[in-house]
Design an enzyme around this catalytic site. Structure first.
Site, PDB file in Angstrom:
ATOM      1  N   ASP A  66      13.006 -13.088 -21.212  1.00 16.98           N
ATOM      2  CA  ASP A  66      14.407 -12.666 -21.155  1.00 16.98           C
ATOM      3  C   ASP A  66      15.269 -13.303 -22.238  1.00 16.98           C
ATOM      4  O   ASP A  66      16.495 -13.165 -22.211  1.00 16.98           O
ATOM      5  CB  ASP A  66      14.993 -12.987 -19.773  1.00 16.98           C
ATOM      6  CG  ASP A  66      14.732 -14.419 -19.329  1.00 16.98           C
ATOM      7  OD1 ASP A  66      13.733 -15.008 -19.787  1.00 16.98           O
ATOM      8  OD2 ASP A  66      15.505 -14.957 -18.509  1.00 16.98           O
TER       9      ASP A  66
ATOM     10  N   ASP B 297      10.738 -17.361 -23.286  1.00 14.95           N
ATOM     11  CA  ASP B 297      10.445 -16.544 -22.111  1.00 14.95           C
ATOM     12  C   ASP B 297      10.882 -15.104 -22.386  1.00 14.95           C
ATOM     13  O   ASP B 297      11.625 -14.828 -23.333  1.00 14.95           O
ATOM     14  CB  ASP B 297      11.170 -17.093 -20.879  1.00 14.95           C
ATOM     15  CG  ASP B 297      10.501 -18.350 -20.328  1.00 14.95           C
ATOM     16  OD1 ASP B 297       9.368 -18.649 -20.742  1.00 14.95           O
ATOM     17  OD2 ASP B 297      11.134 -19.033 -19.487  1.00 14.95           O
TER      18      ASP B 297
ATOM     19  N   ASP C   5      -0.299 -12.444 -19.167  1.00 13.67           N
ATOM     20  CA  ASP C   5      -1.080 -12.547 -17.934  1.00 13.67           C
ATOM     21  C   ASP C   5      -0.782 -11.405 -16.968  1.00 13.67           C
ATOM     22  O   ASP C   5      -1.111 -11.481 -15.781  1.00 13.67           O
ATOM     23  CB  ASP C   5      -0.769 -13.873 -17.223  1.00 13.67           C
ATOM     24  CG  ASP C   5      -1.433 -15.072 -17.887  1.00 13.67           C
ATOM     25  OD1 ASP C   5      -2.251 -14.879 -18.790  1.00 13.67           O
ATOM     26  OD2 ASP C   5      -1.118 -16.218 -17.487  1.00 13.67           O
TER      27      ASP C   5
ATOM     28  N   ASP D 218       7.414 -27.948 -18.170  1.00 14.96           N
ATOM     29  CA  ASP D 218       8.234 -28.352 -19.306  1.00 14.96           C
ATOM     30  C   ASP D 218       8.794 -29.761 -19.123  1.00 14.96           C
ATOM     31  O   ASP D 218       8.764 -30.580 -20.046  1.00 14.96           O
ATOM     32  CB  ASP D 218       9.373 -27.348 -19.506  1.00 14.96           C
ATOM     33  CG  ASP D 218      10.087 -26.956 -18.221  1.00 14.96           C
ATOM     34  OD1 ASP D 218       9.731 -27.494 -17.151  1.00 14.96           O
ATOM     35  OD2 ASP D 218      11.002 -26.117 -18.282  1.00 14.96           O
TER      36      ASP D 218
END
Length: 494
Positions: free
Chosen positions: A152, A150, A95, A243
């Site tokens: 990282d 994610d 995005d 989540d």
């Protein structure tokens, strides 16, 4: 009139302390569960990945937004995942609105040329934020199982081999792994974040999962059964912690979650306080939003036992403890003066002193989680004592910021999903200066944090004329915590 106000202050103070005490008792029960937990039956059904007929199709989803500093690292790492290419698909749910889009696109084309099934999926808008991206990707996902990372996170090459095998048990909807920290020792800020997360991923996740209580998918470093996501109602973007929301909806429909403490997935911790602020705000506000959305469903569910309901309610109230802590902190100084002015209320303060047990309980609980990762030597225990009180002080310093997040969540105030900027920093020789994702504006909360720093300095001074030093250590930690948060916030901007 003064006595009535004093009673009101003591009542609020007492209720907040009582809620903190109940929370500490819940943590103590989780510690008992954790210590008594025996490894799951190793004979439980697992997929045999040596048999081509049993290898399930997996889709890896990588939801990203403006991650210029870590995209190349992320894609290179994911490309090393050891799994049959014919049974693996990777979706980069991008995005982004910055130059990282071009970097990502070029690298994906290289990986496609190498034979990897990887797609660059772009949306016209960020509707639903991360939840919206995951949901849109799910519509075209070829996999029966959906792994999520994610930007990282850096899973080991054999990560899928260690996790997807447990889905042979058709009751399991999610397998979650423990987060590791590649930059744990970067600074005091990263050390205390790692300390808190380690407690969650040992004490809380194991303690709940061991007894069949509700746990949560942690947004990343886990894998879902696609059927479970759809059966639970799919991803929804009406809270900041999608989540936790989906986790509870799935478990209310009797899906089982499996937590793997022994499988560590390394990740990068925020290294500047502005990044930690945005992450803390999102997690705490999202927790309160989910309490508002889900708690009644948990209480009235007929398919779960009372103890699971109790732990579920306490889990959903986790972030609200910051509000209790902030109230206790704020009212502790007036309480000192009330104690001096109205000796007839001494009995109330004698009873309230009982709640120092809450700190002792948490100290013991966190020690067992700390030593499970760092070791139990005497030197480690001394390091633990320093880290515990440092963590405690900084957590107190965040209490205003997090209380505002909790109040907004309980009141239903909507806000944008603010990503946590990543920096790709592993040691002190790496610098975050000049990072274009750093927050440039000072938080308006900082003015209040400075005022609270002075307020608790006054609290320490008040101990002298009142000859009451019982709360002096508490006020010192509050002063130190708000000082840390205030001054770090001043310096952590380019």
């Amino acid at each position: 009139m003064g006595l009535i106000i004093s009673y009101i202050i003591i009542a609020i103070y007492s209720i907040a302390l009582l809620l903190i005490f109940f929370y500490s008792l819940a943590q103590l029960n989780l510690l008992v569960n954790y210590l008594s937990h025996k490894r799951q039956n190793q004979n439980a059904p697992k997929y045999n990945l040596l048999d081509p007929k049993e290898i399930p199709f997996v889709t890896i989803q990588l939801p990203v937004y403006n991650e210029e500093y870590v995209m190349e690292r992320l894609l290179e790492n994911i490309a090393r995942i050891e799994y049959p290419k014919s049974k693996l698909e990777i979706q980069v749910l991008d995005d982004s609105t910055d130059d990282s889009v071009n970097i990502t696109s070029e690298r994906i084309k290289e990986l496609q040329d190498s034979g990897l099934d990887i797609q660059h999926i772009r949306r016209e808008n960020r509707q639903g934020f991360k939840a919206g991206a995951l949901k849109e990707g799910l519509e075209i996902a070829k996999g029966d199982f959906i792994a999520i990372f994610d930007a990282d996170f850096l899973p080991d090459p054999d990560w899928l081999k260690k996790t997807v095998i447990y889905f042979k048990n058709e009751e399991i909807g999610v397998v979650q792994t423990r987060w590791g920290h590649i930059n744990r020792d970067y600074s005091t800020l990263t050390r205390i974040q790692a300390f808190a997360l380690d407690a969650h991923f040992t004490l809380e996740q194991v303690g709940r999962n061991a007894k069949g209580h509700f746990i949560n998918f942690n947004g990343t470093a886990g894998i879902w059964r696609k059927e479970c996501i759809l059966d639970a109602g799919n991803w929804e973007g009406d809270t900041l912690t999608e989540d936790l929301d989906l986790s509870y909806r799935a478990q209310l429909k009797n899906w089982k979650f499996k937590y793997l403490e022994d499988v560590e997935t390394p990740a990068e911790l925020p290294v500047v306080i502005s990044a930690a602020r945005s992450q803390q705000f999102r997690w705490n506000k999202g927790g309160a939003e989910n309490f508002r959305k889900t708690v009644w469903k948990v209480i009235t569910a007929k398919n779960i036992p009372f103890k699971t309901k109790f732990h579920g309610v306490m889990h959903l109230l986790n972030s609200s403890m910051f509000l209790c802590v902030f109230l206790v902190s704020l009212l502790s100084i007036p309480a000192m003066y009330i104690k001096a002015l109205y000796p007839e209320l001494d009995w109330a303060f004698d009873v309230l002193s009982f709640f120092v047990l809450s700190t002792i309980i948490l100290f013991v609980c966190y020690w067992f989680t700390y030593k499970s990762i760092q070791g139990s030597s005497f030197d480690n225990f001394l390091d633990y004592i320093k880290l515990f009180f440092t963590f405690f002080s900084v957590a107190l310093g965040f209490s205003l910021h997090n209380s505002i997040a909790v109040l907004e969540g309980h009141m239903g105030k909507r806000s944008e999903f603010v990503r946590t900027p990543k920096f790709n920093l592993n040691n002190l020789s790496d610098s975050w200066k000049g990072n274009k994702y750093l927050a440039k504006k000072l938080s308006p909360n900082m003015i209040l944090e400075f005022a609270l720093m002075v307020y608790f300095l006054f609290g320490m001074y008040s101990a002298v004329p009142l000859n009451d030093f019982g709360l002096f250590p508490f006020h010192f930690m509050l002063f130190a915590g708000f000082s840390f948060v205030f001054f770090k916030s001043l310096t952590a901007r380019a």
